[in-house]
Design a protein around this motif. Structure first.
Motif, mmCIF file in Angstrom:
data_model
loop_
_atom_site.group_PDB
_atom_site.id
_atom_site.type_symbol
_atom_site.label_atom_id
_atom_site.label_comp_id
_atom_site.label_asym_id
_atom_site.label_seq_id
_atom_site.Cartn_x
_atom_site.Cartn_y
_atom_site.Cartn_z
ATOM 1 N N GLY A 5 0.814 -1.203 0.000
ATOM 2 C CA GLY A 5 0.000 0.000 0.000
ATOM 3 C C GLY A 5 0.848 1.253 0.000
ATOM 4 N N ARG A 6 0.195 2.405 0.218
ATOM 5 C CA ARG A 6 0.932 3.665 0.174
ATOM 6 C C ARG A 6 0.541 4.571 1.331
ATOM 7 N NH1 ARG A 6 -1.457 8.145 -2.759
ATOM 8 N NH2 ARG A 6 -3.667 7.776 -3.160
ATOM 9 N N ARG A 8 0.334 8.648 2.559
ATOM 10 C CA ARG A 8 0.272 10.013 2.044
ATOM 11 C C ARG A 8 -0.284 10.932 3.108
ATOM 12 N NH1 ARG A 8 -5.016 11.026 1.120
ATOM 13 N NH2 ARG A 8 -6.382 9.306 0.513
ATOM 14 N N ALA A 53 -2.549 5.600 5.721
ATOM 15 C CA ALA A 53 -1.996 4.484 4.955
ATOM 16 C C ALA A 53 -3.170 3.796 4.283
ATOM 17 C CB ALA A 53 -1.252 3.509 5.867
ATOM 18 N N GLU A 55 -4.448 0.724 1.696
ATOM 19 C CA GLU A 55 -4.105 -0.560 1.094
ATOM 20 C C GLU A 55 -5.341 -1.142 0.432
ATOM 21 O OE1 GLU A 55 -2.254 -3.066 3.968
ATOM 22 O OE2 GLU A 55 -0.645 -1.646 4.413
ATOM 23 N N ARG A 90 4.939 2.822 9.954
ATOM 24 C CA ARG A 90 5.394 3.863 9.028
ATOM 25 C C ARG A 90 4.787 5.216 9.393
ATOM 26 N NH1 ARG A 90 5.522 2.427 2.784
ATOM 27 N NH2 ARG A 90 6.350 4.551 2.817
#
Length: 307
Positions: A5-6, A8, A53, A55, A90
């Motif tokens: 996932g990311r 941002r 996050a 995903e 994170r």
């Protein structure tokens, strides 16, 4: 990060997805969703910085730096689904790094981070401990059922007059009383009027009729009660503060019973609040003596980072 996932920066447009995440965490931690969209919108609007996050199209973790003081104290928020601990870490990295930056910008020698977590959180606390975090305080969220039949509007103590916070002058009085009555509390951070106003009334629709000031003969304005009626599941008492020279007159008990009566007549069946279990004013005993019981416990975790 888990599942590719990311991460941002979060924006106000993320509020519905973040709210869904927080309610999913609520379901796991306390058995029911209790986060209102407006609460999330307020946090996103006032946070120093926030991240999500994502995903497979779902928000699985959220963190925010909510507040930072000139003394290096920083309040952060963090939520993560149990099977996405990597994503949570994170975001914790980002929150810790930003907190250190803010403390440095304020001229502090260290950042002192505080994070409030359910006593049985979805975040793996072993991971927190491994990063140097430790628990320093426990709070209880207390609740009590209310009804018009069981909670009549109370008579004020002799020499006490209660009024709603009706205008700018009253709001400044409420701010002054809050700052004075909470000055000795753990983790209290002094706030100027505009900063306090931005926290307690971040939008134009704030209902000031749910904030009250009590005046006492011979003392003047001596107590403040701030509440909100936009939370899921219950009316919420934000703060109840009585000046030291006015204690022992039944003011705290009266204000608490007043809140019960008001919210019962607004159609609520439950009223809740949060209290420091080590509160030096005896607030926990007061609330328990009026039938409030533990809904769940919250631990304050602390991390100190050199700047």
């Amino acid at each position: 990060m888990d599942d590719g996932g990311r991460v941002r920066t979060a924006a106000i447009e993320d509020a519905p997805a973040v709210c869904a995440l927080l309610n999913a965490v609520d379901e796991i931690e306390i058995g029911a969703p209790e986060t209102a969209l407006k609460e999330v919108e307020e946090d996103l609007a006032t946070a120093r910085e926030a991240w999500v996050a994502v995903e497979a199209g779902r928000t699985v973790a959220y963190a925010a730096v909510l507040d930072a003081g000139a003394d290096g104290a920083v309040d952060i928020d963090h939520y993560v689904l149990p099977d996405h601990q990597g994503a949570g870490l994170r975001l914790l990295d980002l929150a810790e790094a930003r907190s250190r930056e803010l403390a440095g910008e304020a001229g502090a020698r260290e950042a002192v981070l505080h994070l409030h977590l359910n006593a049985a959180p979805t975040l793996d606390t072993a991971l927190l401990a491994g990063r140097g975090w430790r628990t320093v305080r426990r709070y209880h969220v207390l609740t009590r059922p209310v009804s018009p039949d069981n909670d009549p509007v109370p008579e004020p103590p002799v020499g006490v007059r209660l009024r709603p916070c009706a205008d700018e002058t009253d709001r400044r009085t409420a701010h002054r009383l809050h700052q004075q009555t909470f000055a000795r509390h753990f983790d209290f951070r002094p706030q100027g009027y505009e900063e306090w106003l931005g926290r307690i009334a971040p939008h134009a629709g704030t209902d000031w009729s749910l904030v009250w000031i009590a005046a006492v003969d011979g003392i003047g304005d001596a107590a403040v009660l701030t509440t909100r009626d936009d939370r899921e599941g219950m009316g919420w008492i934000r703060t109840l503060g009585v000046l030291e020279q006015a204690r022992g007159r039944g003011l705290g008990s009266y204000l608490l019973r007043h809140a019960f009566a008001v919210y019962a007549r607004r159609g609520r069946d439950t009223v809740g609040l949060g209290v420091d279990t080590e509160n030096v004013t005896g607030a926990l005993r007061l609330y328990e003596s009026h039938g409030m019981g533990v809904h769940y416990a919250v631990d304050t975790w602390e991390l100190r980072l050199g700047v």
